[in-house]
Motif scaffolding. Sequence first.
Motif, mmCIF file in Angstrom:
data_model
loop_
_atom_site.group_PDB
_atom_site.id
_atom_site.type_symbol
_atom_site.label_atom_id
_atom_site.label_comp_id
_atom_site.label_asym_id
_atom_site.label_seq_id
_atom_site.Cartn_x
_atom_site.Cartn_y
_atom_site.Cartn_z
ATOM 1 N N ARG A 35 0.830 -1.198 0.000
ATOM 2 C CA ARG A 35 0.000 0.000 0.000
ATOM 3 C C ARG A 35 0.875 1.263 0.000
ATOM 4 N NH1 ARG A 35 -2.860 2.445 4.599
ATOM 5 N NH2 ARG A 35 -4.212 3.990 3.670
ATOM 6 N N ASP A 36 0.490 2.240 -0.789
ATOM 7 C CA ASP A 36 1.186 3.519 -1.005
ATOM 8 C C ASP A 36 2.374 3.407 -1.956
ATOM 9 O OD1 ASP A 36 -0.609 4.781 0.653
ATOM 10 O OD2 ASP A 36 0.712 4.771 2.396
ATOM 11 N N GLU A 38 1.853 1.885 -4.973
ATOM 12 C CA GLU A 38 1.218 1.585 -6.250
ATOM 13 C C GLU A 38 1.656 2.591 -7.320
ATOM 14 O OE1 GLU A 38 -0.563 2.163 -3.421
ATOM 15 O OE2 GLU A 38 -1.936 0.473 -3.079
#
Length: 298
Positions: A35-36, A38
């Motif tokens: 997550r973060d 991407e």
Amino acid sequence: ASTSAQSGPGCKTQCGDVDIPYPFGIGIGTGCAIRDFEIICRRTANGIYKPFLFVRNVEVLSISVPFSQVRVLSDISTYCYNTSTRSMVQKAWSLDFSRSPYRFSYLHNKLIVIGCNTLAYINNLGSTAKYTTACAAVCESPAALTNGSCVGAGCCQNDIPKGLRGYMFTFYDVYNNSNSTLFNPCSYAAMVETETFSFSSDFITTTRFNDTDDGRKPLVLDWVVGNATCEVARDMPSYACHSRNSMCVNSTNGQGYLCNCTDGYEGNPYLFDGCRGKFISLLDPCSSLDHVQSFYEE
Ligand SMILES: *[C@@H]1O[C@H](CO)[C@@H](O)[C@H](O)[C@H]1NC(C)=O
Ligand SMILES: *[C@@H]1O[C@H](CO)[C@@H](O)[C@H](O)[C@H]1NC(C)=O
Ligand SMILES: *[C@@H]1O[C@H](CO)[C@@H](O)[C@H](O)[C@H]1NC(C)=O
Ligand SMILES: *[C@@H]1O[C@H](CO)[C@@H](O)[C@H](O)[C@H]1NC(C)=O
Ligand SMILES: *[C@@H]1O[C@H](CO)[C@@H](O)[C@H](O)[C@H]1NC(C)=O
Ligand SMILES: *[C@@H]1O[C@H](CO)[C@@H](O)[C@H](O)[C@H]1NC(C)=O
Ligand SMILES: *[C@@H]1O[C@H](CO)[C@@H](O)[C@H](O)[C@H]1NC(C)=O
Ligand SMILES: *[C@@H]1O[C@H](CO)[C@@H](O)[C@H](O)[C@H]1NC(C)=O
């Protein structure tokens, strides 16, 4: 045991010419990225694919896992004289990475201000510590400028603090009345990669500084894989240093940790078996990273 994503068989590791190593990955909800981390791989007007960070819409130039950095393009803020209204018009760009794993590298970036009558402040966004730094650039005439020199005449540079995650520029005139608008149409302020920036006198007399890369300049971000210290992170299910022969390193740029291969090993510490003995890649012309990719593609 870890519940975090892991670069899998369906995950592309390139967007255009740019390598996208795990924990970065292409797409949202594809399980290819943490997550973060991407990346949106977007087709640009001329048909070339270019990667952008999903958390903030900035173009990615390159990603380094061993140095825990990503180079991006960020906008230049401008402060221009409008000859019909006889007033200054500012277009101040801001970038805010608070509540995300990115910070501006204090080692590889500088605050740059270009102009003849300009003071620019940088305000820290998204932080309780409202750190501000400023720079003033002045000049009497274009003849007084020196290429490659950024020490106040037409160009000013300043260091940025550790842990900075967001900024916004504000411009002011140094003098109330200046004749410099006759030969200096615009002033600029930007946070830029130190190594690729060099002042040129025609940045004062023309718009050349803003004319490349759609008015953007390279900027280096440091990233952390989690915001805890190593000691705390090790006991968390999200602990990201998966490879054997990998280790946890506290960030030197704000709170958080990153992973690295231990001495004698290289590769990707975030992948299972991502760290390979350096002697293997010396014997094998296919680099250790290629090995990792083909391992997951089989
Ligand atoms: C990771 O290890 C390499 C090789 O020892 C070193 O050059 C690099 O600075 C380390 N990276 C970090 C972020 O500590
Ligand atoms: C200058 O100001 C006028 C009036 O507000 C505006 O129409 C014009 O677009 C401005 N010119 C530039 C270059 O910004
Ligand atoms: C500049 O100086 C003039 C005259 O002293 C004053 O009227 C004006 O408000 C000043 N402008 C700014 C932007 O400070
Ligand atoms: C601006 O230029 C004019 C003409 O050269 C000069 O008389 C005036 O003093 C200058 N003003 C400033 C503030 O330098
Ligand atoms: C600085 O370099 C630019 C671009 O090469 C050139 O046009 C300009 O004349 C140079 N200025 C000085 C003061 O040498
Ligand atoms: C800077 O470049 C951007 C992108 O091309 C453009 O939109 C903007 O108007 C330019 N600003 C100036 C002051 O030249
Ligand atoms: C640390 O990360 C967690 C999970 O992403 C988040 O909920 C929390 O707000 C973060 N804390 C700080 C201080 O950024
Ligand atoms: C990480 O930082 C914490 C808190 O500052 C410290 O106690 C710990 O020893 C550091 N760990 C490593 C591996 O450097």
